[in-house]
Scaffold this active site. Structure first.
Site: not given
Length: 360
Positions: A125, A185-187, A237, A318
Site C-alpha cells: 500500500h 486522484d481517485m479510485a 466504465k 486539487g
C-alpha cells in the site's frame, strides 16, 4: 491526556506527526531515509484531507514490517530495457518507498529523454498517489501514476470482489509561479475502500450505492460492505478503467493481479505483492514554460468563469486539497479517536515518545 474540561485533544502539528511516524518506522527497522519517506507520504495525505490514507495506516504498516510481511530494508533492483523505460523489483518495500523511487526515476528519465515510464513489481500500500504526482509537478513534469490493490470491486455484472479499487492520480504544474498544481486522484470504485474501513472503525453506516454485501445485495452496513464489494464508478466504465490499471500495474511489471493480491488488513499469510506504474513528461521538452502557463491559465480561468448551478460552485481538481493543506498547516491535523488510540498503543509498544498534542 485531556484538557481542563476533560476532553482529549485531537489536533497535532504536521511536523510533530511526521516526527512520530518517522520514529515508528525506524523502530521497526527502516533506515532513517526510508522512515522519513513513509512518514512524509502518510502525513501529506492527512494534510490534504485524505485521512483514510494517512496515519490511520501507520500501525498497519509497522505491524506488517514486524511480521516480516513487508521489507524493512528492501533491495531495490532496477532494469532499464530502453532509454525512457525502467522496471523496478521493489523486493516487498513499503509502498511509499517504492513509489518515491519510481516517480523520482520517471522524472529523471523525463529530464533526459523527454518522457519516463517506470513499472514497479512486488510492493505494498502506497498511501495517497497524489503525493507522488505532485512531487513530479514540482519538478516541471506532467505525471500519471496508477496502482492495483487487493480485491474490492466485482467485474461488471459480477457479485464477488475481483479487481481492486485501482486508483489513478495525475498532476500538472500550476498556471503561475506559486499556484498549486492541477491534481486528479481517485479510485475507480464509487469510493475508496479506505472510506468504508474508516466507517467500520468508527461504527458508522455508509451511503446507499457504495457497496454490496457478500451475496451481492446493496448494503449500508460498513462491515457487510467489507465482506462484500465496492461498486465501480460509472458502472462498466469504472470496471474498464480498473482493468486497464490492473494491466499497467500488475501484468506489465509482474506483480500479483486480481484476487491474488493479498489484503494487508485481512491476510497475514504472505506479502501483499501489489504493483505500481507511473509516467512523467517533461514540460520543458514539450513547450516553453510561458506558453504552457498561458494556455493552462486561459483554460482554468474559463472554467472559473462558467456559470455555477444553483447552490453550487465550480472548483478545479486539487483546489480543495491545497486549501486543506494551508488550513491544517496553521490549525493542526485532526485525528479521529480510533487513530489516536492506535498511535498511543504504538508509542507504548515500541517505546517511542508519545505525540505532543496541540493545546486546545
Amino acid at each position: 491526556m485531556t484538557d481542563a474540561a476533560g476532553v482529549a485533544p485531537s489536533l497535532v502539528e504536521a511536523t510533530e506527526l511526521e516526527r512520530f511516524a518517522t520514529a515508528v518506522m525506524e523502530a521497526v527497522g527502516l533506515p532513517a531515509a526510508d522512515a522519513r519517506t513513509v512518514a512524509w507520504a502518510l502525513v501529506t495525505a492527512n494534510l490534504e484531507g485524505i485521512d483514510t490514507h494517512g496515519v490511520s495506516r501507520l500501525a498497519l504498516y509497522a505491524r506488517r514490517v514486524r511480521a516480516g510481511l513487508a521489507a524493512a530494508r528492501p533491495r531495490l533492483r532496477w532494469r532499464r530495457p530502453a532509454p525512457a523505460v525502467a522496471l523496478l523489483d521493489a523486493d516487498n518495500a513499503l509502498g511509499p518507498v517504492a513509489a518515491v523511487a519510481a516517480m523520482d526515476e520517471a522524472v529523471r528519465l523525463a529530464r533526459s529523454q523527454g518522457s519516463g515510464m517506470v513499472a514497479v513489481a512486488h510492493t505494498n500500500h502506497a498511501a495517497a498517489l497524489s503525493a507522488y504526482v505532485e512531487r513530479a509537478a514540482e519538478a516541471d513534469c506532467l505525471a500519471l501514476m496508477v496502482c492495483n490493490t487487493p480485491p474490492a470491486m466485482p467485474p461488471w455484472g459480477g457479485r464477488r470482489a475481483f479487481l481492486g479499487t485501482n486508483p489513478l492520480a495525475f498532476a500538472a504544474p500550476g498556471a503561475a509561479p506559486g499556484e498549486p498544481p492541477v491534481v486528479v486522484d481517485m479510485a475507480t470504485t464509487v469510493v475508496a475502500r479506505g472510506n468504508i474501513i474508516m466507517a467500520a472503525r468508527e461504527g458508522r453506516s455508509i451511503p446507499e450505492g457504495w457497496a454490496v454485501d457478500a451475496e451481492g445485495r446493496p448494503t449500508t452496513d460498513a462491515q457487510a460492505a467489507l465482506a462484500g464489494a465496492v461498486l465501480p464508478m460509472a458502472g462498466p466504465k469504472g470496471y474498464a478503467l480498473a482493468l486497464m490499471i490492473e494491466i499497467l500495474s500488475a501484468i506489465v511489471p509482474g506483480s500479483s493481479w486480481g484476487p491474488h493480491v493479498r489484503s494487508p488488513y485481512e491476510d497475514w499469510t504472505g506479502p501483499t505483492d501489489a504493483g505500481l506504474w507511473c509516467l512523467a513528461l517533461s514540460l520543458p521538452a514539450l513547450m516553453p514554460q510561458e506558453i504552457y502557463r498561458q494556455r493552462l491559465g486561459s483554460l482554468l480561468e474559463a472554467l472559473r468563469q462558467e456559470p455555477a448551478a444553483p447552490g453550487e460552485e465550480i472548483r478545479l481538481p486539487g483546489e480543495r486539497r491545497a486549501a486543506m493543506r494551508r488550513q491544517r498547516l496553521v490549525q493542526g491535523i485532526p485525528l479521529d479517536p480510533a487513530t489516536r488510540a492506535e498511535l498511543a498503543a504504538l508509542s507504548t509498544e515500541l517505546g517511542i515518545r508519545p505525540l505532543v498534542w496541540r493545546a486546545p
